[in-house]
Design a protein around this motif. Structure first.
Motif, PDB file in Angstrom:
ATOM      1  N   VAL A 152       8.602 -26.820  -7.498  1.00  0.00           N
ATOM      2  CA  VAL A 152       9.496 -25.986  -7.794  1.00  0.00           C
ATOM      3  C   VAL A 152       9.554 -25.023  -6.524  1.00  0.00           C
ATOM      4  N   ILE A 153      10.811 -24.636  -5.976  1.00  0.00           N
ATOM      5  CA  ILE A 153      10.960 -24.051  -4.639  1.00  0.00           C
ATOM      6  C   ILE A 153      11.966 -23.064  -4.929  1.00  0.00           C
ATOM      7  N   PRO A 154      11.478 -21.676  -4.624  1.00  0.00           N
ATOM      8  CA  PRO A 154      12.667 -20.590  -4.606  1.00  0.00           C
ATOM      9  C   PRO A 154      14.058 -20.791  -3.757  1.00  0.00           C
ATOM     10  N   LYS A 155      15.052 -20.214  -4.321  1.00  0.00           N
ATOM     11  CA  LYS A 155      16.218 -20.368  -3.773  1.00  0.00           C
ATOM     12  C   LYS A 155      16.384 -19.612  -2.581  1.00  0.00           C
ATOM     13  N   ASP A 156      15.800 -18.256  -2.434  1.00  0.00           N
ATOM     14  CA  ASP A 156      15.846 -17.395  -1.358  1.00  0.00           C
ATOM     15  C   ASP A 156      14.483 -16.748  -1.390  1.00  0.00           C
ATOM     16  N   GLU A 157      14.547 -15.888  -0.504  1.00  0.00           N
ATOM     17  CA  GLU A 157      13.313 -15.023  -0.146  1.00  0.00           C
ATOM     18  C   GLU A 157      13.126 -14.136  -1.590  1.00  0.00           C
ATOM     19  N   VAL A 158      11.896 -14.254  -2.155  1.00  0.00           N
ATOM     20  CA  VAL A 158      11.667 -13.316  -3.426  1.00  0.00           C
ATOM     21  C   VAL A 158      11.352 -11.734  -3.005  1.00  0.00           C
ATOM     22  N   ARG A 159      11.999 -10.816  -3.335  1.00  0.00           N
ATOM     23  CA  ARG A 159      11.979  -9.392  -2.875  1.00  0.00           C
ATOM     24  C   ARG A 159      11.046  -8.945  -4.012  1.00  0.00           C
ATOM     25  N   CYS A 160      10.059  -7.932  -3.810  1.00  0.00           N
ATOM     26  CA  CYS A 160       9.303  -7.495  -4.710  1.00  0.00           C
ATOM     27  C   CYS A 160       8.622  -6.266  -4.257  1.00  0.00           C
ATOM     28  N   GLY A 161       7.994  -5.370  -4.690  1.00  0.00           N
ATOM     29  CA  GLY A 161       7.511  -3.908  -4.499  1.00  0.00           C
ATOM     30  C   GLY A 161       6.818  -3.358  -5.588  1.00  0.00           C
ATOM     31  N   PHE A 162       6.524  -1.851  -5.493  1.00  0.00           N
ATOM     32  CA  PHE A 162       5.807  -0.933  -6.349  1.00  0.00           C
ATOM     33  C   PHE A 162       6.651   0.275  -6.549  1.00  0.00           C
ATOM     34  N   LYS A 163       6.768   0.653  -7.753  1.00  0.00           N
ATOM     35  CA  LYS A 163       7.349   2.005  -8.034  1.00  0.00           C
ATOM     36  C   LYS A 163       6.381   3.155  -7.856  1.00  0.00           C
ATOM     37  N   PRO A 164       6.888   4.310  -7.491  1.00  0.00           N
ATOM     38  CA  PRO A 164       6.160   5.268  -7.386  1.00  0.00           C
ATOM     39  C   PRO A 164       5.571   5.866  -8.624  1.00  0.00           C
ATOM     40  N   PHE A 165       4.166   6.386  -8.641  1.00  0.00           N
ATOM     41  CA  PHE A 165       3.504   6.763  -9.823  1.00  0.00           C
ATOM     42  C   PHE A 165       2.571   7.926  -9.732  1.00  0.00           C
ATOM     43  N   GLN A 166       2.196   8.271 -10.588  1.00  0.00           N
ATOM     44  CA  GLN A 166       0.858   9.474 -10.663  1.00  0.00           C
ATOM     45  C   GLN A 166      -0.308   8.503 -10.921  1.00  0.00           C
ATOM     46  N   LEU A 167      -1.328   8.579 -10.354  1.00  0.00           N
ATOM     47  CA  LEU A 167      -2.363   7.665 -10.606  1.00  0.00           C
ATOM     48  C   LEU A 167      -3.534   8.696 -11.497  1.00  0.00           C
ATOM     49  N   ASN A 168      -3.970   7.790 -12.212  1.00  0.00           N
ATOM     50  CA  ASN A 168      -5.101   8.377 -13.248  1.00  0.00           C
ATOM     51  C   ASN A 168      -6.433   8.160 -12.731  1.00  0.00           C
ATOM     52  N   TYR A 219       0.710   6.256   1.212  1.00  0.00           N
ATOM     53  CA  TYR A 219      -0.158   7.658   1.539  1.00  0.00           C
ATOM     54  C   TYR A 219      -0.010   8.742   0.266  1.00  0.00           C
ATOM     55  N   ASP A 220       0.816   8.265  -0.583  1.00  0.00           N
ATOM     56  CA  ASP A 220       1.145   9.373  -1.620  1.00  0.00           C
ATOM     57  C   ASP A 220      -0.350   9.023  -2.354  1.00  0.00           C
ATOM     58  N   LEU A 221      -0.528   7.907  -2.643  1.00  0.00           N
ATOM     59  CA  LEU A 221      -1.599   7.504  -3.489  1.00  0.00           C
ATOM     60  C   LEU A 221      -3.122   7.753  -2.843  1.00  0.00           C
ATOM     61  N   ALA A 222      -3.053   7.650  -1.673  1.00  0.00           N
ATOM     62  CA  ALA A 222      -4.124   8.022  -0.789  1.00  0.00           C
ATOM     63  C   ALA A 222      -4.449   9.556  -0.881  1.00  0.00           C
ATOM     64  N   ASN A 223      -3.333  10.322  -0.795  1.00  0.00           N
ATOM     65  CA  ASN A 223      -3.238  11.836  -1.093  1.00  0.00           C
ATOM     66  C   ASN A 223      -3.827  12.072  -2.118  1.00  0.00           C
ATOM     67  N   GLN A 224      -3.298  11.571  -3.372  1.00  0.00           N
ATOM     68  CA  GLN A 224      -3.999  11.845  -4.659  1.00  0.00           C
ATOM     69  C   GLN A 224      -5.279  11.654  -4.739  1.00  0.00           C
ATOM     70  N   THR A 225      -5.951  10.565  -4.300  1.00  0.00           N
ATOM     71  CA  THR A 225      -7.274  10.153  -4.325  1.00  0.00           C
ATOM     72  C   THR A 225      -8.013  11.168  -3.624  1.00  0.00           C
ATOM     73  N   VAL A 226      -7.904  11.365  -2.307  1.00  0.00           N
ATOM     74  CA  VAL A 226      -8.544  12.512  -1.363  1.00  0.00           C
ATOM     75  C   VAL A 226      -8.567  13.838  -2.082  1.00  0.00           C
ATOM     76  N   ASN A 227      -7.533  14.374  -2.693  1.00  0.00           N
ATOM     77  CA  ASN A 227      -7.720  15.532  -3.412  1.00  0.00           C
ATOM     78  C   ASN A 227      -8.573  15.419  -4.352  1.00  0.00           C
ATOM     79  N   HIS A 228      -8.598  14.241  -5.447  1.00  0.00           N
ATOM     80  CA  HIS A 228      -9.357  14.178  -6.344  1.00  0.00           C
ATOM     81  C   HIS A 228     -10.929  14.069  -6.064  1.00  0.00           C
ATOM     82  N   LEU A 229     -11.356  13.406  -5.022  1.00  0.00           N
ATOM     83  CA  LEU A 229     -12.632  13.443  -4.478  1.00  0.00           C
ATOM     84  C   LEU A 229     -12.975  14.880  -3.853  1.00  0.00           C
ATOM     85  N   LYS A 230     -12.043  15.718  -3.247  1.00  0.00           N
ATOM     86  CA  LYS A 230     -12.360  16.971  -2.717  1.00  0.00           C
ATOM     87  C   LYS A 230     -12.522  17.963  -4.099  1.00  0.00           C
ATOM     88  N   SER A 231     -12.236  17.553  -5.236  1.00  0.00           N
ATOM     89  CA  SER A 231     -12.363  18.457  -6.473  1.00  0.00           C
ATOM     90  C   SER A 231     -13.639  18.405  -6.767  1.00  0.00           C
TER      91      SER A 231
END
Length: 905
Positions: free
Chosen positions: A600-616, A678-690
């Motif tokens: 099985v071979i892809p016809k063209d390049e497969v595009r993918c990514g991640f949507k923005p979200f709020q970490l728990n 960097y958005d996810l990283a900023n959420q994480t750093v702020n959580h650790l500082k808390s």
């Protein structure tokens, strides 16, 4: 025999495992005729050798070849010298061909075999070689040395060649330089060697190149004997380690450690912190700095011991294992910088890898070979896959592995480089006898590996009950019935059944042949020709198409061409050959199931990514670690604390620790996802500082626990993953495929069971072989559970033909984490209108994520196979996932199919 063995043992000061190996060689020489053998003589010799050494199940070459597996540090190079001395003195063998795995070991071997004043000269003390030493012919000078071949015909000649160079020469099917015509000898040097009546092949670290193209070329020399030496008698493959079948002596690392021939390896980490959480860069810096600090302490301990005892001073060095040449260069730049221990190691580090050429390579080799000398400035060696085996220095005391590897690889490859003792024996002084492996991120994994009973670094424990004491295990080779019928000579069928032909537990194959002895040869050739049509989907898209008159005519013509005129004279009429081909084809069609090879071979390049979200981040909380090292000996478990100073580098921004960890995942691209990262990283750093006191503690937690924090975030990112594709193309590379051979381990004392009778102890069902089948495409098989045995009863009754596939038969892959794993179904069964792929599972496992991933991959494969079959009047494929508890003898295959068929999800 004893006179020569005793003489060589005393002269070369052989250790007990080396002497044992020499004694075994002497016994082998009594069994094997030391001459070029025809096929029958070779088979007879192999049979006699197996009787004397039951652990040898196959020479694995066309000539007698045996492996001597001795642990690193015991002395395989000296043993090669002992072998050559014995064969020359006791049997008059004068010609030897030694293979080295790479340039480093090649140069070392030349020095050890040629330089008579060198402390590691392998013939030191052999009286016959003191006056007339062996002529050393190398891959660099064999053309200029040709004159010695005729001027000194009775001298011992040792040819030393680098297999990696030969491998590079034979790429693309080319002939190696050694096969070119030599004007002086009137033929190529290769032809000259192949005609020698007494050539012996010695293969150093043979597992490194066992199946390489270079070795296949060298095998054409047809030596009278092959002697392989290695510390790891198996070949690593993507599907696991494949052990050698010709090991005649096995002296593992556990015994070498217990006998005191090598250092005690100890894995080192910091006290009271979890190293698995470090980012790659910070962890590397910490391991490197801790390794150098420990090295400086060991250097003092060694000098103190030497001065106290009047021994030579040993200058230790650190071995750093890099991922690749770029990584190695980066590490060298770091070590040579002023920020690394105030620049003290600026002129004390070298880089050893394949990136060097010409004069730079020559200097690199010289620096490496001089690393043991106290006058050498080198204290840190950075290498990339050039020093895995055969580099026998004695002053390596600290290893810093910075290349990703599991515990087994670290133990068997990395540790092996530093096990040799500088004084030849243990001193009783802990730092002098200890090898340190800095493995902060692998500490517990290595400890757990070392504690396993089968671990190579500790003595194995074996507990047997009285009923098991007399058992001998054999490997049983199970070919398909069509292979048994067509591939093997009739008189050899029983001998080919197991690798231990002395076993009487395996019943004879089905008696009677459908061909006369003359026809058997034609049938074998016809089978080879038929197999060549697997990939010719335009001519033979299915097995049934092989019986078309046009294809049959082509097969007959090719069979006649391959047989040649002499063999054709055995047949009075040309129709006889056509009849044998037709009968062979019929049995192949009836004895095989159409299994296409689908890609099985892809016809063209497969595009993918991640949507923005709020970490728990509610459950994300980590403590803060200390800077004290703990060293634990792998064999004894004894622990020791070592205090060191702080080290490491700091990221400019706290968020960079998080981003650096996330971009290590294969599905995360910094260029495509930088804003989200960097958005996810900023959420994480702020959580650790808390909840942490200050930025220093936040930084330390991020540095130490980067990996689990990254895993935690990435797991949530996967919930917001998206993918776009324009579709896939399905290619069928083969219309049908040969049934693969299976191999099973079984007790020589156990009888093969009839599949219709359940074993007395069903918990041990995996130990037994079963037979008695009539519709199975294999005569022998094993089951993993009693429900599988019951399903075989149903298939014998309801299917036209069925079998249990061997690994690699289908090449169906499913995704597990970030890796592609191969899936092999439990059964394949063919009825009048359908081919079923069948998997049986416990009811509790049916919703397991891996089981479902396998199901989805198999269903898609069946869908593609059905589309191909429909185009060529073939049968539909269906996938069945059947719970164990519903399988009973009163059930039918069709009934199970109606209830448990799986469709495309």
């Amino acid at each position: 025999m004893n006179r020569h063995v005793n003489n060589i043992t005393g002269r070369l000061s052989l250790r007990s495992p080396q002497r044992q190996s020499l004694e075994v060689l002497a016994r082998v020489c009594e069994i094997l005729p030391l001459k070029k053998l025809n096929r029958q003589d070779a088979e007879d010799a192999e049979k006699k050798l197996k009787e004397a050494f039951p652990q040898v199940t196959d020479f694995e070459r066309e000539f007698p070849s045996l492996c001597f597996a001795l642990a690193t540090g015991v002395g395989k190079t000296r043993l090669m010298g002992a072998f050559i001395s014995y064969l020359y003195l006791a049997h008059g063998i004068r010609n030897f061909f030694v293979l080295a795995p790479n340039l480093t070991i090649y140069n070392k071997l030349i020095t050890d075999f040629k330089e008579r004043t060198h402390p590691k000269y392998v013939f030191q003390g052999i009286q016959d070689f003191a006056i007339n030493p062996p002529t050393i012919i190398t891959g660099d000078n064999y053309e200029s040395q040709a004159i010695t071949l005729f001027d000194q015909p009775d001298d011992c000649k040792v040819n030393i060649f680098n297999i990696s160079k030969i491998n590079s020469e034979v790429r693309g099917g080319k002939s190696p330089r050694i096969k070119r015509l030599s004007e002086y000898i009137g033929e190529s040097y290769f032809e000259y060697l192949s005609k020698l009546p007494d050539l012996v092949l010695l293969m150093d670290e043979s597992h490194r190149y066992r199946a390489s193209a270079g070795v296949r070329a060298i095998n054409e020399l047809k030596p009278i004997l092959g002697l392989e030496l290695t510390a790891t008698p198996f070949v690593e493959t993507p599907k696991g380690a494949i052990p050698f079948k010709n090991v005649v002596v096995d002296y593992p690392l556990a015994r070498a450690m217990a006998d005191g021939f090598v250092k005690e390896p100890a894995v080192v980490t910091r006290k009271d912190f979890n190293p698995a959480g470090m980012s790659n860069d910070d962890l590397e810096r910490m391991k490197l700095e801790d390794g150098v600090r420990l090295h400086e302490q060991v250097k003092v301990e060694l000098e103190t011991y030497a001065r106290q005892t009047g021994q030579k001073i040993v200058k230790p060095f650190v071995l750093v294992i890099a991922r690749d040449t770029t990584h190695a260069s980066q590490l060298l730049d770091l070590i040579r910088s002023e920020t690394f221990f105030d620049g003290r190691y600026k002129e004390r580090a070298i880089q050893v890898d394949s990136s060097k050429t010409g004069a730079e390579e020559d200097k690199m080799i010289q620096d490496l070979l001089a690393v043991e000398a106290t006058t050498s400035p080198t204290e840190i060696v950075i290498h990339v896959n050039m020093l895995k085996e055969g580099w026998d220095v004695t002053n390596l005391y600290t290893i810093v592995p910075l290349r990703a590897a599991n515990a087994r690889i670290l133990i068997e490859q990395s540790i092996g480089r530093g096990l040799r003792l500088p004084y030849g024996k243990r001193t009783g002084v802990n730092p002098v006898d200890r090898l340190n492996i800095i493995a902060h991120d692998k500490f517990q994994e290595i400890i757990d590996e070392a504690k396993r009973p089968e671990s190579p670094i500790r003595l194995q424990q074996l507990v047997l009950d009285p009923s098991q004491l007399g058992q001998t295990m054999v490997t049983v080779i199970s070919k398909s019935t069509i292979q048994e019928m067509l591939e093997d000579q009739p008189q050899r069928l029983q001998d080919a059944e197991t690798t231990n032909s002395g076993s009487a537990s395996v019943p004879p194959r089905r008696s009677g042949s459908i061909f006369t002895p003359q026809e058997q040869k034609v049938a074998q050739v016809a089978y080879e020709v038929i197999r060549s049509y697997e990939s010719q989907t335009d001519v033979a898209p299915t097995l049934a198409s092989l019986q078309n008159s046009e294809v049959q005519s082509k097969v007959v013509a090719e069979v006649k061409r391959r047989l040649g005129s002499q063999q054709l004279e055995m047949f009075t009429e040309s129709e006889q050959i056509a009849e044998v081909v037709a009968k062979t084809t019929e049995h192949v069609v009836m004895g095989t199931i159409d299994i296409p090879r689908i890609v099985v071979i892809p016809k063209d390049e497969v595009r993918c990514g991640f949507k923005p979200f709020q970490l728990n981040l509610t459950s994300l909380r980590f403590p803060v670690p200390s800077d004290e090292l703990v060293a634990q000996k792998l064999r004894t478990g004894e622990q020791e604390s070592i205090s060191v100073g702080r080290g490491g580098i700091e990221e400019q921004r706290l968020e960079d620790y998080v981003v650096g960890g996330l971009v290590d995942f294969d599905d995360v691209s910094y260029d495509d996802h930088a804003e989200l990262l960097y958005d996810l990283a900023n959420q994480t750093v702020n959580h650790l500082k808390s909840y942490l006191k200050d930025e220093f503690e936040v930084r330390k937690v991020l540095r130490v626990h980067q990996k689990p924090i990254s895993d935690f975030i990435h797991a949530q990112m996967l919930e917001h993953f998206w993918e776009e594709s324009t579709g896939y193309d399905v290619e069928v590379r083969k219309g049908f495929t040969q049934l693969r051979t299976s191999a099973y381990t079984a007790s020589a004392n156990d009888s093969v069971l009839d599949y219709r009778q359940p074993p007395a102890d069903k918990s041990k069902i995996t130990q037994y072989l079963f037979n008695g089948f009539h519709r199975s495409l294999y005569r022998l098989t094993k089951f993993q559970s009693d429900p599988e045995r019951k399903l075989a009863i149903l298939l014998e009754r309801d299917a036209m033909r069925w079998f249990r596939p061997a690994k690699g038969q289908f090449q169906i892959f499913f995704k597990q984490g970030h890796e592609q794993q191969e899936y092999q179904p439990d059964f394949v069964a063919e009825t009048t209108d359908t081919i079923f792929m069948i998997e049986t599972k416990r009811a509790s496992e049916l919703n397991d994520s891996i089981v479902l991933a396998k199901r989805d991959a198999a269903v898609q494969w069946c869908e593609n196979a059905s589309k191909y079959a429909k185009q060529h009047n073939g049968k539909e494929w269906k996938y069945l996932l059947i719970p164990h508890d519903v399988i009973a003898e009163n059930m039918s295959l069709i009934g199970l199919a109606e209830s448990y068929v799986e469709g495309v999800k």
